[in-house]
Structures are given as structure tokens and as C-alpha cells.
Design an enzyme around this catalytic site. Sequence first.
Site, PDB file in Angstrom:
ATOM      1  N   ASP A  42      75.876  93.784  35.842  1.00 47.35           N
ATOM      2  CA  ASP A  42      75.355  95.050  35.305  1.00 47.35           C
ATOM      3  C   ASP A  42      74.271  94.824  34.251  1.00 47.35           C
ATOM      4  OD1 ASP A  42      77.292  96.271  36.802  1.00 47.35           O
ATOM      5  OD2 ASP A  42      78.549  96.866  35.113  1.00 47.35           O
TER       6      ASP A  42
ATOM      7  N   ARG B 242      62.667  97.967  30.294  1.00 47.16           N
ATOM      8  CA  ARG B 242      61.215  98.117  30.467  1.00 47.16           C
ATOM      9  C   ARG B 242      60.842  98.936  31.703  1.00 47.16           C
ATOM     10  NH1 ARG B 242      57.839  94.468  27.455  1.00 47.16           N
ATOM     11  NH2 ARG B 242      58.654  94.760  25.375  1.00 47.16           N
TER      12      ARG B 242
ATOM     13  N   ARG C   8      72.849 103.962  34.185  1.00 46.83           N
ATOM     14  CA  ARG C   8      72.216 103.321  33.020  1.00 46.83           C
ATOM     15  C   ARG C   8      71.868 101.860  33.280  1.00 46.83           C
ATOM     16  NH1 ARG C   8      77.286 103.058  28.854  1.00 46.83           N
ATOM     17  NH2 ARG C   8      77.298 105.274  29.283  1.00 46.83           N
ATOM     18  N   HIS C   9      72.546 101.215  34.239  1.00 49.51           N
ATOM     19  CA  HIS C   9      72.137  99.841  34.564  1.00 49.51           C
ATOM     20  C   HIS C   9      71.928  99.690  36.077  1.00 49.51           C
ATOM     21  CE1 HIS C   9      76.527  99.643  34.605  1.00 49.51           C
ATOM     22  NE2 HIS C   9      76.626  99.451  33.301  1.00 49.51           N
TER      23      HIS C   9
ATOM     24  N   GLU D  49      82.248  98.630  41.290  1.00 44.41           N
ATOM     25  CA  GLU D  49      83.026  99.410  40.337  1.00 44.41           C
ATOM     26  C   GLU D  49      82.483 100.829  40.338  1.00 44.41           C
ATOM     27  OE1 GLU D  49      83.860  95.773  37.187  1.00 44.41           O
ATOM     28  OE2 GLU D  49      82.638  97.481  36.589  1.00 44.41           O
TER      29      GLU D  49
ATOM     30  N   HIS E 241      87.376  92.221  31.551  1.00 41.72           N
ATOM     31  CA  HIS E 241      86.761  92.985  30.461  1.00 41.72           C
ATOM     32  C   HIS E 241      86.801  92.188  29.159  1.00 41.72           C
ATOM     33  CE1 HIS E 241      84.833  96.787  29.401  1.00 41.72           C
ATOM     34  NE2 HIS E 241      85.102  96.371  28.191  1.00 41.72           N
TER      35      HIS E 241
ATOM     36  N   HIS F 213      79.469  90.615  30.674  1.00 38.39           N
ATOM     37  CA  HIS F 213      78.628  90.722  29.490  1.00 38.39           C
ATOM     38  C   HIS F 213      78.464  89.394  28.759  1.00 38.39           C
ATOM     39  CE1 HIS F 213      77.795  91.734  25.232  1.00 38.39           C
ATOM     40  NE2 HIS F 213      76.966  92.603  25.787  1.00 38.39           N
TER      41      HIS F 213
HETATM   42  N1  PXP Z   1      86.137  94.656  35.152  1.00 42.75           N
HETATM   43  C1  PXP Z   1      85.872  95.971  35.021  1.00 42.75           C
HETATM   44  C2  PXP Z   1      86.708  96.935  35.812  1.00 42.75           C
HETATM   45  C3  PXP Z   1      84.826  96.435  34.210  1.00 42.75           C
HETATM   46  O1  PXP Z   1      84.593  97.744  34.099  1.00 42.75           O
HETATM   47  C4  PXP Z   1      84.033  95.494  33.534  1.00 42.75           C
HETATM   48  C5  PXP Z   1      82.885  95.963  32.693  1.00 42.75           C
HETATM   49  O2  PXP Z   1      81.984  96.639  33.474  1.00 42.75           O
HETATM   50  C6  PXP Z   1      84.318  94.135  33.707  1.00 42.75           C
HETATM   51  C7  PXP Z   1      85.390  93.741  34.492  1.00 42.75           C
HETATM   52  C8  PXP Z   1      83.508  93.070  33.042  1.00 42.75           C
HETATM   53  O3  PXP Z   1      83.616  93.189  31.665  1.00 42.75           O
HETATM   54  P1  PXP Z   1      82.653  92.355  30.739  1.00 42.75           P
HETATM   55  O4  PXP Z   1      81.256  92.743  31.079  1.00 42.75           O
HETATM   56  O5  PXP Z   1      83.070  92.734  29.363  1.00 42.75           O
HETATM   57  O6  PXP Z   1      82.920  90.894  31.046  1.00 42.75           O
END
Ligand code: PXP
Length: 245
Positions: A11, A20, A51-52, A72, A192, A215
Site C-alpha cells: 500500500d 506526487r 488514498r493509496h 484487503e 499489522h 509499513h
Molecule cells: N493486515 C491487515 C489486515 C492490514 O489492514 C494491514 C495494514 O493495511 C496489514 C496487515 C499490514 O500492516 P502494516 O502495514 O502495519 O505492516
Amino acid sequence: MERIRLGINIDHVATLRNARGGVHPDPLRAARLVAVAGGDQVTAHLREDRRHISDDDIAALAREAVLPLNMEMAATDEMVAIACRHRPFACCIVPERRQELTTEGGLDAAGQKAHLAPVVARLREAGSRVSLFVDPEIAQIEAAREIGADAVELHTGAYCDAPPDDRECHLEALRAAARCGAELGLEIHAGHGLSYETVAAVAAIPEIVELNIGHFLVGEAIFVGFVAAIERMRMVIDTARQPQR
Ligand code: PXP
């Protein structure tokens, strides 16, 4: 223990591109690097506000099929229609609030059974494996089973955000939820907020077969490159999976 399936969430490659408004960096190019680095699937969240990740990104990721796509999505008619069109390998249903910075908590599967069950059924009929992103709570796991999901993805955000000394109780909740889900016949995923520091204890939970991480790795890529960042994550996970002597 079986090797963990590693999904890389791209993402924030799109976040950077969108800053940009152009075409660089391209999430599809990132997806190709995930394959080079030993990732097993590409995860991308098509948010309601775009947004992404964009609709075109999802189309390209599904069409090029560099790796299996884990889409997702919120449980809305619009997203279900898009998923049914592209038939990704997997769909992960997440809660979505427009104002949030990221997915802040798990889905209330227990409170939304009547809404979620037909959504899960439609996605499964289209051929996707369906997971529900839930907090590590037994009631949510049981609800996911009743709703007919194939898998649950346990939200590791509370564990990752806790100060190191306070993480053990969150890990216990993750372990108990993983055990309960596996006993009910669900596939157990987690994700996450995971980093090199936090991933090992989660990867060591034997019932967990898939992790989705984004992330932190896109951030690390700035310093060491995307492939090197993913390769190191792969190594930390695989090491945590080996039996301790
Ligand atoms: N799993 C799910 C269901 C998520 O919503 C996200 C974030 O979009 C992630 C995993 C990955 O989380 P992170 O970007 O914090 O590693």
C-alpha cells in the site's frame, strides 16, 4: 513447524506515488521485487477513499499475477463487486473508517454476522479464500467460523504498539486466539505493525501460517532497499519458526 507464508503489503508504495500524483514508484514493480525477495504473496488494500492503492493497481496486480494477490477490502457492495471481477487468490475483510490513519481495530465479526455471512459467501463462490481481520478475542474467532470464513487474520497492532514490558499479555491473547481458531478449523494469519523486533514472537506461534507486513518494510526500503528489507524479515521469521534448542 511449517514455513510461514509471507505476504508483503505494498500500500505505501502507492502512498508515495500518490504524493506526487504520477506513476513512480509503481506498486507492480514492487510486487515483482516481493517475488525476488522470497515473499509468497502480495497484499494490497483498496480503500473506499483510494488514498493509496487504486482500482488500476488491483487490476494490474490481479492480471499480471506475479504472486498470489491478497486483496484487503471493506465489506461493501462496491468492494465485493470489484473482488468478484478480479477474483484475487485471497480477500481479507477489514473494518474501514474514512478518518482513520490505518486500520485501527479488528472487524466486529460477532456483531455483524448477518452482514458478513453473505459477503463471505459471494467472495468464496468467486473463488477467493476469505479471511476476517479480527482482534485476538475468542468471541470474534467463533463468529468468524460461524460466518463461514476460511481464515482469521489476528490484529497484532495492540501487541506491537505496547511498550516491550507490556507485550506478554497481548502475546498470550494472540496465542489463545490462534489455538482456538485452529481447533475450529480456521487458517490462522496475523499482521499489522510488525517489525524485525516484534515479528519473532508472533512467528513462533505454531498455529500461525501467514503473516502480512507492509509499513515497516516500505520504510526500511528507504535505507536498505526493498529486497534486502524483505529478505531480512524472511530470515527473522524463518529463524523464529525453527525449534528452539
Ligand atoms: N493486515 C491487515 C489486515 C492490514 O489492514 C494491514 C495494514 O493495511 C496489514 C496487515 C499490514 O500492516 P502494516 O502495514 O502495519 O505492516
